[in-house]
Design an enzyme around this catalytic site. Structure first.
Site, PDB file in Angstrom:
ATOM      1  N   HIS A  12       0.840  -1.027  -0.007  1.00 52.23           N
ATOM      2  CA  HIS A  12       0.399   0.110  -0.046  1.00 52.23           C
ATOM      3  C   HIS A  12       0.751   0.946  -0.342  1.00 52.23           C
ATOM      4  O   HIS A  12       0.937   2.199   0.646  1.00 52.23           O
ATOM      5  CB  HIS A  12      -1.118  -0.021   1.592  1.00 52.23           C
ATOM      6  CG  HIS A  12      -0.141  -0.328   2.431  1.00 52.23           C
ATOM      7  ND1 HIS A  12      -1.036  -0.606   3.534  1.00 52.23           N
ATOM      8  CD2 HIS A  12       0.996   0.898   3.324  1.00 52.23           C
ATOM      9  CE1 HIS A  12      -0.180  -0.578   4.765  1.00 52.23           C
ATOM     10  NE2 HIS A  12       0.812   0.251   4.368  1.00 52.23           N
ATOM     11  N   HIS A  59      -2.138   5.182  10.139  1.00 51.19           N
ATOM     12  CA  HIS A  59      -0.848   4.671  10.062  1.00 51.19           C
ATOM     13  C   HIS A  59      -1.063   6.711  10.972  1.00 51.19           C
ATOM     14  O   HIS A  59      -0.275   7.228  10.714  1.00 51.19           O
ATOM     15  CB  HIS A  59      -0.100   4.996   9.092  1.00 51.19           C
ATOM     16  CG  HIS A  59       0.411   4.333   8.126  1.00 51.19           C
ATOM     17  ND1 HIS A  59      -0.991   3.711   7.085  1.00 51.19           N
ATOM     18  CD2 HIS A  59       1.201   3.041   7.266  1.00 51.19           C
ATOM     19  CE1 HIS A  59      -0.442   2.856   6.224  1.00 51.19           C
ATOM     20  NE2 HIS A  59       0.886   2.612   6.516  1.00 51.19           N
ATOM     21  N   HIS A 194      10.230  -3.702   4.279  1.00 51.70           N
ATOM     22  CA  HIS A 194      10.112  -1.791   3.877  1.00 51.70           C
ATOM     23  C   HIS A 194      10.689  -1.712   5.878  1.00 51.70           C
ATOM     24  O   HIS A 194      10.605  -2.185   6.716  1.00 51.70           O
ATOM     25  CB  HIS A 194      10.038  -1.330   3.542  1.00 51.70           C
ATOM     26  CG  HIS A 194       8.098  -0.888   4.282  1.00 51.70           C
ATOM     27  ND1 HIS A 194       7.337  -2.104   4.602  1.00 51.70           N
ATOM     28  CD2 HIS A 194       7.656  -0.013   4.852  1.00 51.70           C
ATOM     29  CE1 HIS A 194       6.269  -1.804   4.784  1.00 51.70           C
ATOM     30  NE2 HIS A 194       6.739  -0.201   5.516  1.00 51.70           N
ATOM     31  N   GLU A 241       4.276  -5.459   8.483  1.00 50.39           N
ATOM     32  CA  GLU A 241       2.453  -5.287   8.121  1.00 50.39           C
ATOM     33  C   GLU A 241       2.424  -6.637   7.490  1.00 50.39           C
ATOM     34  O   GLU A 241       1.029  -6.994   7.196  1.00 50.39           O
ATOM     35  CB  GLU A 241       3.098  -4.439   6.998  1.00 50.39           C
ATOM     36  CG  GLU A 241       2.478  -2.623   7.497  1.00 50.39           C
ATOM     37  CD  GLU A 241       2.686  -1.798   6.199  1.00 50.39           C
ATOM     38  OE1 GLU A 241       2.376  -0.735   7.093  1.00 50.39           O
ATOM     39  OE2 GLU A 241       3.200  -1.710   5.650  1.00 50.39           O
TER      40      GLU A 241
HETATM   41  C1  DHB Z   1       5.588   4.341   2.898  1.00 49.77           C
HETATM   42  C2  DHB Z   1       4.401   4.327   3.530  1.00 49.77           C
HETATM   43  C3  DHB Z   1       4.279   2.904   4.212  1.00 49.77           C
HETATM   44  O1  DHB Z   1       2.683   3.047   4.785  1.00 49.77           O
HETATM   45  C4  DHB Z   1       4.350   1.828   3.434  1.00 49.77           C
HETATM   46  O2  DHB Z   1       3.790   0.825   4.332  1.00 49.77           O
HETATM   47  C5  DHB Z   1       5.443   1.589   3.190  1.00 49.77           C
HETATM   48  C6  DHB Z   1       5.661   2.704   2.283  1.00 49.77           C
HETATM   49  C7  DHB Z   1       6.262   5.742   2.645  1.00 49.77           C
HETATM   50  O3  DHB Z   1       6.020   6.737   3.434  1.00 49.77           O
HETATM   51  O4  DHB Z   1       7.068   5.371   1.419  1.00 49.77           O
HETATM   52 FE    FE Z   2       1.856   1.262   5.808  1.00 45.19          FE
END
Ligand code: DHB
Ligand code: FE
Length: 285
Positions: A12, A59, A194, A241
């Site tokens: 996402h 978030h 990530h 996540e």
């Molecule tokens: C970013 C934000 C998110 O919630 C995620 O799951 C992946 C990347 C971002 O801010 O780049």
């Molecule tokens: Fe996220």
């Protein structure tokens, strides 16, 4: 009796939504990601469910960080697109399905899952980006009503992967017992590997992600056995996540048919993945 006809797992990353909103999907930096989505989108356009369930995390945009429910469910008639600081995305608000929500709530509670209820909820990129991955051009409305299930993945201690998988299995039973819909699509969202901050910012682990893409299809029990520390070590702080994919997978049959899968590095600082499964036995569209 209602039937889950498909499950869609997708990242996402907010910049995926921004690239679509700004008409940048054909740019060289973005086109490989969006080309990877095309076969899934074509199949999904031919397989529209009556209603969908979208498992996601907020978030700290729609939900205050002072109160973070572990598992929650939306019961609203409509969910507004959240303003995350740059204005609302130019996409439709989301039509809900209160009857279906209340059925799921009751059934899950009787099955041992005491969910928090959101009677009102603004949905952030965790929700709207997966909708855009599914339906790039919704026009005035998304393809069907959508019920949100919200999972805490941002504040320690997050629920275990095993508990997410068990929630999905209970969800599958609740869906099967619902008389009011025919066909249901379910989305599990977030990930893949990530980490957005700290010493390992930018951390991406394609080996783990590919293992996860294989196992979510064929051996979700193996993923349900991972600890939150496993996720954070192997997939980065925000890679946890991915536990939300297990809610989706738990609601599906033991054997599913993979329709399409895609993996792209990076979208912003994130590994982006997609996996689409047909839940119906035998040949289909
Ligand atoms: C970013 C934000 C998110 O919630 C995620 O799951 C992946 C990347 C971002 O801010 O780049
Ligand atoms: Fe996220």
């Amino acid at each position: 009796m209602s039937e889950v006809i498909w499950g869609l797992a997708t990242s996402h990353v907010p910049s995926i939504g921004a690239a679509m909103d700004r008409g940048m999907t054909a740019d060289p930096v973005w086109s490989p990601l969006f080309e990877g989505y095309a076969p899934a989108r074509e199949w999904l356009a031919r397989n529209k469910p009556d209603v969908a369930i979208l498992v996601y995390n907020d978030h700290a945009n729609g939900v205050d960080m002072d109160i973070v429910p572990t598992f929650a469910l939306g019961t609203a008639e409509r969910y507004r697109v959240a303003d995350e600081g740059f204005g609302r995305r130019p996409v439709p608000d989301v039509e809900g399905d209160p009857d279906f929500s209340f059925h799921l709530l009751r059934h899950l509670m009787d099955d041992g899952f005491d969910l928090t209820v959101f009677q009102e909820l603004d949905v952030d990129h965790g929700f709207t980006v997966p909708l855009s991955v599914w339906t790039p051009e919704p026009g005035g409305a998304w393809p069907c009503p959508v019920v949100p299930i919200v999972v805490n993945v941002i504040q320690y201690p997050q629920p275990t992967a095993a508990r997410c998988y068990a929630l999905g299995q209970a969800l599958g039973r609740a869906i099967a017992a619902y008389e009011g819909a025919g066909t249901v699509g379910i989305l599990g969202t977030g990930g893949m590997s990530h980490q957005l901050a700290g010493a390992r910012a930018g951390f991406i682990n394609p080996e783990f992600d590919h293992m996860f893409l294989d196992a979510i299809e064929e051996d979700p029990g193996k993923l349900a056995a991972l600890t939150r520390e496993d996720f954070i070590r192997e997939a980065g702080a925000e890679g946890i996540e991915l536990i939300m994919w297990l809610v989706m997978r738990g609601a599906m049959n033991e054997r599913v048919r993979r329709v399409h899968r895609a993996y792209h590095v990076p979208a912003s600082n994130t590994a982006a993945g997609l996996a689409l499964f047909d839940n119906r036995p035998g040949p289909s569209a």
